[in-house]
Design a protein around this motif. Structure first.
Motif, PDB file in Angstrom:
ATOM      1  N   VAL A 110       0.842  -1.197   0.000  1.00 32.81           N
ATOM      2  CA  VAL A 110       0.000   0.000   0.000  1.00 32.81           C
ATOM      3  C   VAL A 110       0.880   1.251   0.000  1.00 32.81           C
ATOM      4  O   VAL A 110       1.969   1.264   0.569  1.00 32.81           O
ATOM      5  CB  VAL A 110      -0.967   0.004   1.204  1.00 32.81           C
ATOM      6  N   LYS A 111       0.418   2.284  -0.678  1.00 34.26           N
ATOM      7  CA  LYS A 111       1.147   3.552  -0.728  1.00 34.26           C
ATOM      8  C   LYS A 111       0.511   4.501   0.281  1.00 34.26           C
ATOM      9  O   LYS A 111      -0.690   4.752   0.240  1.00 34.26           O
ATOM     10  CB  LYS A 111       1.086   4.129  -2.133  1.00 34.26           C
ATOM     11  N   ILE A 112       1.322   5.026   1.154  1.00 29.31           N
ATOM     12  CA  ILE A 112       0.854   5.886   2.237  1.00 29.31           C
ATOM     13  C   ILE A 112       1.443   7.280   2.059  1.00 29.31           C
ATOM     14  O   ILE A 112       2.618   7.422   1.727  1.00 29.31           O
ATOM     15  CB  ILE A 112       1.278   5.337   3.616  1.00 29.31           C
ATOM     16  N   ILE A 113       0.624   8.283   2.296  1.00 29.22           N
ATOM     17  CA  ILE A 113       1.081   9.670   2.419  1.00 29.22           C
ATOM     18  C   ILE A 113       0.597  10.153   3.777  1.00 29.22           C
ATOM     19  O   ILE A 113      -0.558   9.941   4.135  1.00 29.22           O
ATOM     20  CB  ILE A 113       0.494  10.578   1.323  1.00 29.22           C
ATOM     21  N   PHE A 114       1.474  10.783   4.524  1.00 27.23           N
ATOM     22  CA  PHE A 114       1.085  11.362   5.805  1.00 27.23           C
ATOM     23  C   PHE A 114       0.830  12.845   5.584  1.00 27.23           C
ATOM     24  O   PHE A 114       1.710  13.571   5.119  1.00 27.23           O
ATOM     25  CB  PHE A 114       2.195  11.178   6.851  1.00 27.23           C
ATOM     26  N   MET A 115      -0.369  13.299   5.893  1.00 30.42           N
ATOM     27  CA  MET A 115      -0.707  14.720   5.755  1.00 30.42           C
ATOM     28  C   MET A 115      -0.801  15.341   7.143  1.00 30.42           C
ATOM     29  O   MET A 115      -1.539  14.853   8.005  1.00 30.42           O
ATOM     30  CB  MET A 115      -2.025  14.903   5.017  1.00 30.42           C
ATOM     31  N   THR A 116      -0.042  16.393   7.340  1.00 28.44           N
ATOM     32  CA  THR A 116      -0.083  17.101   8.610  1.00 28.44           C
ATOM     33  C   THR A 116      -1.347  17.966   8.670  1.00 28.44           C
ATOM     34  O   THR A 116      -1.924  18.301   7.642  1.00 28.44           O
ATOM     35  CB  THR A 116       1.166  17.982   8.791  1.00 28.44           C
ATOM     36  N   CYS A 120       7.959   9.283   9.572  1.00 30.11           N
ATOM     37  CA  CYS A 120       7.697   9.092   8.141  1.00 30.11           C
ATOM     38  C   CYS A 120       8.984   8.823   7.384  1.00 30.11           C
ATOM     39  O   CYS A 120       9.020   7.967   6.494  1.00 30.11           O
ATOM     40  CB  CYS A 120       6.969  10.304   7.563  1.00 30.11           C
ATOM     41  N   ALA A 121      10.049   9.514   7.729  1.00 33.14           N
ATOM     42  CA  ALA A 121      11.348   9.280   7.079  1.00 33.14           C
ATOM     43  C   ALA A 121      11.822   7.859   7.359  1.00 33.14           C
ATOM     44  O   ALA A 121      12.315   7.171   6.454  1.00 33.14           O
ATOM     45  CB  ALA A 121      12.372  10.306   7.550  1.00 33.14           C
ATOM     46  N   ASP A 122      11.652   7.399   8.596  1.00 32.29           N
ATOM     47  CA  ASP A 122      12.045   6.033   8.948  1.00 32.29           C
ATOM     48  C   ASP A 122      11.271   4.997   8.134  1.00 32.29           C
ATOM     49  O   ASP A 122      11.793   3.932   7.828  1.00 32.29           O
ATOM     50  CB  ASP A 122      11.808   5.762  10.441  1.00 32.29           C
ATOM     51  N   TYR A 123      10.033   5.303   7.817  1.00 32.81           N
ATOM     52  CA  TYR A 123       9.165   4.381   7.077  1.00 32.81           C
ATOM     53  C   TYR A 123       9.140   4.675   5.574  1.00 32.81           C
ATOM     54  O   TYR A 123       8.395   4.042   4.845  1.00 32.81           O
ATOM     55  CB  TYR A 123       7.739   4.443   7.633  1.00 32.81           C
ATOM     56  N   ASP A 124       9.922   5.647   5.148  1.00 34.77           N
ATOM     57  CA  ASP A 124       9.956   6.054   3.741  1.00 34.77           C
ATOM     58  C   ASP A 124       8.557   6.432   3.237  1.00 34.77           C
ATOM     59  O   ASP A 124       8.119   5.998   2.168  1.00 34.77           O
ATOM     60  CB  ASP A 124      10.572   4.955   2.869  1.00 34.77           C
ATOM     61  N   ILE A 125       7.886   7.238   4.046  1.00 29.55           N
ATOM     62  CA  ILE A 125       6.539   7.700   3.722  1.00 29.55           C
ATOM     63  C   ILE A 125       6.608   9.190   3.412  1.00 29.55           C
ATOM     64  O   ILE A 125       7.116   9.973   4.222  1.00 29.55           O
ATOM     65  CB  ILE A 125       5.572   7.438   4.892  1.00 29.55           C
ATOM     66  N   PRO A 126       6.099   9.607   2.245  1.00 28.88           N
ATOM     67  CA  PRO A 126       6.096  11.033   1.930  1.00 28.88           C
ATOM     68  C   PRO A 126       5.164  11.810   2.857  1.00 28.88           C
ATOM     69  O   PRO A 126       4.132  11.298   3.288  1.00 28.88           O
ATOM     70  CB  PRO A 126       5.613  11.091   0.483  1.00 28.88           C
ATOM     71  N   VAL A 127       5.560  13.044   3.142  1.00 32.31           N
ATOM     72  CA  VAL A 127       4.769  13.915   4.004  1.00 32.31           C
ATOM     73  C   VAL A 127       4.192  15.049   3.170  1.00 32.31           C
ATOM     74  O   VAL A 127       4.926  15.758   2.481  1.00 32.31           O
ATOM     75  CB  VAL A 127       5.626  14.496   5.152  1.00 32.31           C
TER      76      VAL A 127
END
Length: 136
Positions: free
Chosen positions: A27-33, A78-85
């Motif tokens: 799954v592709k995840i993006i974390f939105m603040t 997010c950086a640890d999980y390679d997830i874009p913010v």
């Protein structure tokens, strides 16, 4: 105000990301603040005890820098999980630094963004998806 320790917050983000990835491999995840909160208690909340009290709490959170700490920890996870913010919070901070009235950009003058600012979120998310090559 009732916020948890930033380290617990960070650990829970990691647990969430792990859970999502276990649920659906690849799954592709993006974390939105989130957006900023009220920067002052707006006079329109004076006769509304609940919103007025929330505004007071949110002003404290904003002035204390508490959300800055949480967003920094989230970015590290997010950086640890390679997830874009998709860093909407940083964009709101830029607007504020440029003289924008954050409280007026909140539909209730407390927490939730106006329709125009919701559009900012949508545009930023679409841009992050393009930049991250997440199109499906």
């Amino acid at each position: 105000v009732g916020y948890e320790d930033p380290e617990i917050y960070a650990a829970r983000r990691g647990e969430l990301f792990d859970s999502i990835r276990r649920w659906k491999s690849g799954v592709k995840i993006i974390f939105m603040t989130p957006n900023m909160l009220a920067t002052y208690v707006h006079p329109a909340t004076t006769d509304d005890y609940v919103n007025h009290a929330m505004a007071e709490g949110n002003v404290y959170v904003t002035e204390s820098g508490m959300l800055d700490v949480y967003m920094a920890r989230a970015a590290e996870v997010c950086a640890d999980y390679d997830i874009p913010v998709c860093d909407a919070y940083a964009r709101w901070k830029e607007i504020y630094a440029g003289g924008g009235d954050i409280t007026e950009m909140l539909a209730s003058y407390v927490t939730h963004p106006t329709r125009e600012m919701q559009r900012l979120f949508a545009d930023m998310l679409a841009e992050t998806m393009r930049e991250s090559n997440i199109t499906d």
